[in-house]
Scaffold this motif. Structure first.
Motif, PDB file in Angstrom:
ATOM      1  N   SER A   1      -2.455  -8.586  -7.687  1.00  0.00           N
ATOM      2  CA  SER A   1      -2.497  -7.731  -8.869  1.00  0.00           C
ATOM      3  C   SER A   1      -3.418  -6.538  -8.658  1.00  0.00           C
ATOM      4  O   SER A   1      -3.095  -5.401  -9.044  1.00  0.00           O
ATOM      5  CB  SER A   1      -2.975  -8.554 -10.078  1.00  0.00           C
ATOM      6  N   SER A   2      -4.557  -6.758  -8.009  1.00  0.00           N
ATOM      7  CA  SER A   2      -5.518  -5.680  -7.764  1.00  0.00           C
ATOM      8  C   SER A   2      -4.988  -4.673  -6.753  1.00  0.00           C
ATOM      9  O   SER A   2      -5.187  -3.469  -6.891  1.00  0.00           O
ATOM     10  CB  SER A   2      -6.844  -6.261  -7.273  1.00  0.00           C
ATOM     11  N   LEU A   3      -4.301  -5.158  -5.713  1.00  0.00           N
ATOM     12  CA  LEU A   3      -3.746  -4.257  -4.700  1.00  0.00           C
ATOM     13  C   LEU A   3      -2.607  -3.413  -5.259  1.00  0.00           C
ATOM     14  O   LEU A   3      -2.269  -2.377  -4.700  1.00  0.00           O
ATOM     15  CB  LEU A   3      -3.268  -5.059  -3.487  1.00  0.00           C
ATOM     16  N   ASN A   4      -2.026  -3.866  -6.363  1.00  0.00           N
ATOM     17  CA  ASN A   4      -0.979  -3.092  -7.040  1.00  0.00           C
ATOM     18  C   ASN A   4      -1.560  -2.432  -8.291  1.00  0.00           C
ATOM     19  O   ASN A   4      -0.895  -2.327  -9.319  1.00  0.00           O
ATOM     20  CB  ASN A   4       0.197  -4.005  -7.414  1.00  0.00           C
TER      21      ASN A   4
ATOM     22  N   SER B   1       0.821  -1.212   0.000  1.00  0.00           N
ATOM     23  CA  SER B   1       0.000   0.000   0.000  1.00  0.00           C
ATOM     24  C   SER B   1       0.856   1.263   0.000  1.00  0.00           C
ATOM     25  O   SER B   1       0.450   2.312  -0.508  1.00  0.00           O
ATOM     26  CB  SER B   1      -0.933   0.008   1.215  1.00  0.00           C
ATOM     27  N   LYS B   2       2.059   1.180   0.563  1.00  0.00           N
ATOM     28  CA  LYS B   2       2.966   2.332   0.598  1.00  0.00           C
ATOM     29  C   LYS B   2       3.721   2.505  -0.722  1.00  0.00           C
ATOM     30  O   LYS B   2       4.064   3.622  -1.109  1.00  0.00           O
ATOM     31  CB  LYS B   2       3.969   2.179   1.739  1.00  0.00           C
ATOM     32  N   LYS B   3       3.985   1.390  -1.411  1.00  0.00           N
ATOM     33  CA  LYS B   3       4.824   1.447  -2.609  1.00  0.00           C
ATOM     34  C   LYS B   3       4.040   1.453  -3.921  1.00  0.00           C
ATOM     35  O   LYS B   3       4.575   1.858  -4.951  1.00  0.00           O
ATOM     36  CB  LYS B   3       5.803   0.267  -2.618  1.00  0.00           C
ATOM     37  N   SER B   4       2.822   0.976  -3.898  1.00  0.00           N
ATOM     38  CA  SER B   4       2.072   0.871  -5.151  1.00  0.00           C
ATOM     39  C   SER B   4       1.661   2.258  -5.665  1.00  0.00           C
ATOM     40  O   SER B   4       1.467   3.179  -4.861  1.00  0.00           O
ATOM     41  CB  SER B   4       0.830   0.011  -4.943  1.00  0.00           C
ATOM     42  N   PRO B   5       1.548   2.429  -6.988  1.00  0.00           N
ATOM     43  CA  PRO B   5       1.803   1.427  -8.013  1.00  0.00           C
ATOM     44  C   PRO B   5       3.302   1.193  -8.186  1.00  0.00           C
ATOM     45  O   PRO B   5       4.084   2.151  -8.192  1.00  0.00           O
ATOM     46  CB  PRO B   5       1.187   2.043  -9.274  1.00  0.00           C
ATOM     47  N   CYS B   6       3.677  -0.067  -8.308  1.00  0.00           N
ATOM     48  CA  CYS B   6       5.098  -0.407  -8.348  1.00  0.00           C
ATOM     49  C   CYS B   6       5.314  -1.672  -9.168  1.00  0.00           C
ATOM     50  O   CYS B   6       4.380  -2.211  -9.763  1.00  0.00           O
ATOM     51  CB  CYS B   6       5.621  -0.591  -6.922  1.00  0.00           C
ATOM     52  N   ASN B   7       6.553  -2.132  -9.195  1.00  0.00           N
ATOM     53  CA  ASN B   7       6.895  -3.391  -9.856  1.00  0.00           C
ATOM     54  C   ASN B   7       6.921  -4.508  -8.815  1.00  0.00           C
ATOM     55  O   ASN B   7       7.694  -4.455  -7.859  1.00  0.00           O
ATOM     56  CB  ASN B   7       8.261  -3.286 -10.535  1.00  0.00           C
ATOM     57  N   PHE B   8       6.082  -5.508  -9.008  1.00  0.00           N
ATOM     58  CA  PHE B   8       5.880  -6.574  -8.024  1.00  0.00           C
ATOM     59  C   PHE B   8       6.051  -7.916  -8.731  1.00  0.00           C
ATOM     60  O   PHE B   8       5.295  -8.256  -9.640  1.00  0.00           O
ATOM     61  CB  PHE B   8       4.474  -6.438  -7.430  1.00  0.00           C
ATOM     62  N   LEU B   9       7.057  -8.680  -8.302  1.00  0.00           N
ATOM     63  CA  LEU B   9       7.340 -10.003  -8.877  1.00  0.00           C
ATOM     64  C   LEU B   9       6.935 -11.078  -7.885  1.00  0.00           C
ATOM     65  O   LEU B   9       7.337 -11.029  -6.723  1.00  0.00           O
ATOM     66  CB  LEU B   9       8.828 -10.127  -9.213  1.00  0.00           C
TER      67      LEU B   9
ATOM     68  N   ARG C   1       2.823  -2.891 -12.112  1.00  0.00           N
ATOM     69  CA  ARG C   1       3.033  -4.125 -12.876  1.00  0.00           C
ATOM     70  C   ARG C   1       3.257  -5.278 -11.909  1.00  0.00           C
ATOM     71  O   ARG C   1       4.174  -5.230 -11.089  1.00  0.00           O
ATOM     72  CB  ARG C   1       4.237  -3.989 -13.801  1.00  0.00           C
ATOM     73  N   THR C   2       2.415  -6.294 -12.003  1.00  0.00           N
ATOM     74  CA  THR C   2       2.553  -7.481 -11.171  1.00  0.00           C
ATOM     75  C   THR C   2       2.750  -8.682 -12.087  1.00  0.00           C
ATOM     76  O   THR C   2       1.919  -8.932 -12.976  1.00  0.00           O
ATOM     77  CB  THR C   2       1.309  -7.698 -10.293  1.00  0.00           C
ATOM     78  N   VAL C   3       3.852  -9.396 -11.889  1.00  0.00           N
ATOM     79  CA  VAL C   3       4.205 -10.536 -12.743  1.00  0.00           C
ATOM     80  C   VAL C   3       4.294 -11.798 -11.894  1.00  0.00           C
ATOM     81  O   VAL C   3       4.866 -11.784 -10.804  1.00  0.00           O
ATOM     82  CB  VAL C   3       5.550 -10.293 -13.460  1.00  0.00           C
ATOM     83  N   PHE C   4       3.743 -12.896 -12.429  1.00  0.00           N
ATOM     84  CA  PHE C   4       3.738 -14.172 -11.721  1.00  0.00           C
ATOM     85  C   PHE C   4       4.579 -15.197 -12.487  1.00  0.00           C
ATOM     86  O   PHE C   4       4.436 -15.330 -13.711  1.00  0.00           O
ATOM     87  CB  PHE C   4       2.305 -14.682 -11.566  1.00  0.00           C
TER      88      PHE C   4
END
Length: 283
Positions: free
Chosen positions: A109-112, A89-97, A116-119
């Motif tokens: 993915s929704s919380l970001n 919540s502090k960093k989004s929108p961000c790059n999340f792997l 960009r959220t990659v799985f």
């Protein structure tokens, strides 16, 4: 193992509340933007548009409906999810792997939203199944060469100079470095990394040894400086416990909640070079 009924109900409420809060924030942000005296061309276009501008984004609406009606809840507990979602919540929108594609993927993915959220997932059939239901999720297949029964040998290998040298995992000589991912995965500066895969509960399973090591190396090698928040789930198991402490470092550990461990790892790069005088793990 299915969560207990009470725990499942609490998780569902948490997910719905988190998504509803995110939706309200987005609507408020949109309202504030349109009222600013100094507007960008994009803001002015937004102000002229119809009431659709303040509609709930389709992806968030789909997530809200899914978790409100689903009987399947994420494997992480309410308290474990709260640790990661607080940072997000502090960093989004961000790059999340995220290593792993599961019942919680739509939530992350929704919380970001807007980021960009990659799985990264080991099971191709599972990727196809999830894509049919949620085509908006970005996921890639990963092939792991390791096995759980090799863990004792691999943790010793990881102590060698070829594994403590900071660099791009693609070109590393370390046996633990995960190769074969799309080039963009290595070149992106990830703000958060979650290791909740691959499978690691029987001897012939790939285990999370290479995922944990590679997550730590990506964090140290990020080109934009700063820090990467790395989360490892299932640290009640021996491999996740030992490898996270060895390669993400106890000195970088910020918190443990249940089976989830949180590390904050700084970039080791200065410009285009790595800091050769910085220890792999702080003392």
């Amino acid at each position: 193992m299915r969560p207990k009924a009470n725990q499942s109900h609490k998780l569902k409420l948490l997910l719905v509340c988190l998504l509803a809060t995110l939706i309200l924030i987005l609507i408020l942000r949109s309202t504030l933007t349109s009222s600013r005296s100094r507007q960008t061309p994009e803001d002015r276009r937004s102000e002229r548009c119809s009431g659709a501008c303040n509609k709930i984004p389709r992806s968030l609406a789909q997530a809200l409906i899914h978790y409100s009606t689903s009987v399947i809840t994420p494997q992480q507990t309410l308290k474990e999810i709260a640790v990661s979602s607080s940072v997000l919540s502090k960093k989004s929108p961000c790059n999340f792997l995220v290593f792993g594609l599961g019942h919680d993927s739509l939530m992350w993915s929704s919380l970001n939203y807007g980021g960009r959220t990659v799985f990264l997932e080991e099971d191709e059939a599972w990727i196809k199944q999830i894509k049919r239901r949620f085509p908006m999720l970005e996921s890639y297949h990963v092939t792991y060469d390791s096995k759980v029964n090799q863990a004792d040998n691999l943790i010793e290998v990881g102590k060698g100079p070829e594994c403590t040298a900071i660099g791009d995992p693609r070109y590393s000589m370390c046996q633990l470095a995960l190769k074969g991912l799309p080039a963009d995965i290595y070149e992106t500066s990830w703000d958060l990394i979650m290791v909740d895969a691959p499978t690691g509960y029987y001897d012939e399973a790939p285990g999370r040894m290479t995922a944990i090591y590679t997550a730590g190396m990506m964090a140290r090698n990020r080109k934009q400086g700063g820090e990467t928040d790395v989360f490892v789930h299932d640290v009640n198991r021996e491999i996740e416990d030992k490898f996270s402490k060895a390669f993400l470092c106890e000195g970088y550990m910020k918190k443990q909640e249940g089976r989830l461990r949180h590390f904050v790892i700084p970039s080791y790069r200065v410009g285009l070079q790595s800091e050769s005088n910085r220890l792999f793990c702080p003392q």
